[in-house]
Motif scaffolding. Sequence first.
Motif, mmCIF file in Angstrom:
data_model
loop_
_atom_site.group_PDB
_atom_site.id
_atom_site.type_symbol
_atom_site.label_atom_id
_atom_site.label_comp_id
_atom_site.label_asym_id
_atom_site.label_seq_id
_atom_site.Cartn_x
_atom_site.Cartn_y
_atom_site.Cartn_z
ATOM 1 N N PRO A 116 0.937 -0.728 0.437
ATOM 2 C CA PRO A 116 -0.203 0.297 -0.252
ATOM 3 C C PRO A 116 1.069 0.773 -0.092
ATOM 4 N N GLN A 117 0.371 2.743 -0.820
ATOM 5 C CA GLN A 117 1.303 3.803 -0.706
ATOM 6 C C GLN A 117 -0.038 4.680 -1.029
ATOM 7 N N VAL A 118 0.454 5.889 -0.697
ATOM 8 C CA VAL A 118 -0.668 7.058 -0.887
ATOM 9 C C VAL A 118 -0.834 7.863 -1.564
ATOM 10 N N TYR A 119 -1.340 8.158 -2.631
ATOM 11 C CA TYR A 119 -1.869 8.932 -3.546
ATOM 12 C C TYR A 119 -3.037 10.046 -3.043
ATOM 13 N N VAL A 120 -2.720 10.764 -4.085
ATOM 14 C CA VAL A 120 -3.106 11.905 -4.018
ATOM 15 C C VAL A 120 -3.782 12.888 -5.759
ATOM 16 N N ALA A 121 -5.166 13.004 -5.668
ATOM 17 C CA ALA A 121 -5.498 13.653 -7.230
ATOM 18 C C ALA A 121 -5.866 14.809 -7.204
ATOM 19 N N LEU A 122 -5.265 15.726 -7.589
ATOM 20 C CA LEU A 122 -5.844 16.868 -7.799
ATOM 21 C C LEU A 122 -6.590 17.458 -8.692
ATOM 22 N N LYS A 123 -8.044 18.407 -8.312
ATOM 23 C CA LYS A 123 -8.450 18.934 -9.248
ATOM 24 C C LYS A 123 -8.323 20.830 -9.111
ATOM 25 N N PRO A 124 -7.063 21.403 -10.463
ATOM 26 C CA PRO A 124 -6.902 22.588 -10.420
ATOM 27 C C PRO A 124 -8.049 23.225 -10.491
ATOM 28 N N SER A 125 -8.159 24.817 -10.245
ATOM 29 C CA SER A 125 -9.724 25.418 -10.524
ATOM 30 C C SER A 125 -9.898 25.364 -11.515
ATOM 31 N N LYS A 126 -8.817 26.317 -12.784
ATOM 32 C CA LYS A 126 -9.043 25.823 -14.000
ATOM 33 C C LYS A 126 -9.400 25.122 -15.222
ATOM 34 N N GLU A 127 -9.330 23.640 -14.359
ATOM 35 C CA GLU A 127 -9.424 22.421 -14.692
ATOM 36 C C GLU A 127 -11.156 21.697 -14.329
ATOM 37 N N ALA A 128 -11.383 21.084 -15.658
ATOM 38 C CA ALA A 128 -12.599 20.576 -15.470
ATOM 39 C C ALA A 128 -12.777 19.224 -14.865
ATOM 40 N N GLY A 129 -11.485 18.264 -15.185
ATOM 41 C CA GLY A 129 -11.327 17.129 -14.277
ATOM 42 C C GLY A 129 -10.320 16.867 -13.381
ATOM 43 N N PHE A 130 -10.099 15.688 -12.550
ATOM 44 C CA PHE A 130 -8.877 15.630 -11.831
ATOM 45 C C PHE A 130 -7.482 15.476 -12.350
ATOM 46 N N LEU A 131 -6.476 15.722 -12.821
ATOM 47 C CA LEU A 131 -5.089 15.676 -12.876
ATOM 48 C C LEU A 131 -4.954 14.490 -12.671
ATOM 49 N N THR A 132 -4.110 13.474 -13.077
ATOM 50 C CA THR A 132 -3.379 12.092 -12.659
ATOM 51 C C THR A 132 -2.457 11.840 -11.772
ATOM 52 N N PRO A 133 -3.444 10.777 -10.766
ATOM 53 C CA PRO A 133 -2.693 10.767 -9.424
ATOM 54 C C PRO A 133 -1.245 11.108 -9.125
ATOM 55 N N GLN A 134 -0.969 11.577 -8.127
ATOM 56 C CA GLN A 134 0.397 11.514 -7.860
ATOM 57 C C GLN A 134 1.097 10.455 -6.689
#
Length: 394
Positions: free
Chosen positions: A66-84
Amino acid sequence: MRRLLAGLLLLTAPAAAEWAFTKPVAVSGETATGVFAHLESAGRRSLAVHGDSVAIVWEDNRAGPPQVYVALKPSKEAGFLTPQQLSGGREAYEPAVAAHADGFVAAWEEDGGVRMRVITAEGAGPPQRLGSTRSAQVTLHSTAGRLFAAWVDRQTRPGRVLVAPLEVDGDTVRPGEPVPADPEPAAHQQLYPALADTNGTLVVAWEDRRAGHTRLFYACSPLGPLSFGPLQQLNERPPSRSAEFGRGTGVTRVALASNGKHLAAVWMDKRNFQGGYDTYAALLGERCRFGANEKVQDLFGENTPQWHPAVAVASDGTTVAAWDDPRDGTPDIWLSRRAANGWSDDLLVEPAHGPGRQDNPAIAFDEQGRLHLAWLHAEEGEPVRVMYAVGDPE
């Protein structure tokens, strides 16, 4: 009695949510069958909103351990970026996230200790250690440009809840001096802290085993410098019904939320043990004291166990609890809004209701009163996915 039963029979359909939710989107990316995601941070802080930006953190086993991930949806993006991927050790668990400055800060347990990183749309800053090499169950809280963390220190047994301010400098986050939530040395386990603030006061709540069973305690401190006052018990103790099991009822997983003025707590409570856990809540009043315990779910959830409660408070004071329960055959997400006369009928969340398993909600309001929701969705033969939807008030 007949009138009561007749009235109940008229209420056979669940109420629609008071928010019009978007269609659900998967934020955890494409994963294979056999990948299991978890949204189980202390205080249920798996989702944070900053302006129009959203961050969701979770753990999964797509890379093996198991590892920890984050997904971001910046204010000007319609969807989420690729998980980091945020973690880099042998294994990592239970991430939490909070908004701060122009981005977010995440914290999690990795190889027996707590790590944290600054996160922006451009990437993540260097990982920093929080607390001792034996720390776990971290949660985060941000308010008016300030950031705090609470976690369980396990350097000496039993575990003890510590709280510290955090300072963000560019892409680096550094902890201030930690302060124990309970000034007395812990003689029994303290677990799963939660943080929120109200009117210049920081509130920390946690599970405590000093009585031989789990109670929920809380303490209050000025926002700075930290100095927590006397402990108080959050969950009420009903009259004992059994000489054998009379120490207390089961309580667990307290979550706190606030808008800087109004603060609410929710938790799982088994005082009515025949139906399993119920969702209970309390509102903070004057002198940093919680009011009476209130059962959240309605009569249709009475004999069904409720799990994974979360809470959010909007800028106008609207207070909402979320949880999952299997009253319709499989777990679904439900909401209830706190009104002047108590909690509303349970509200169905359309995108998080239906076939498969929908559970582990995390919720947060934005400045426009929209309700952001993350949860887990699983169907037989498919990977467990982290889902997201946002609801506009109707």
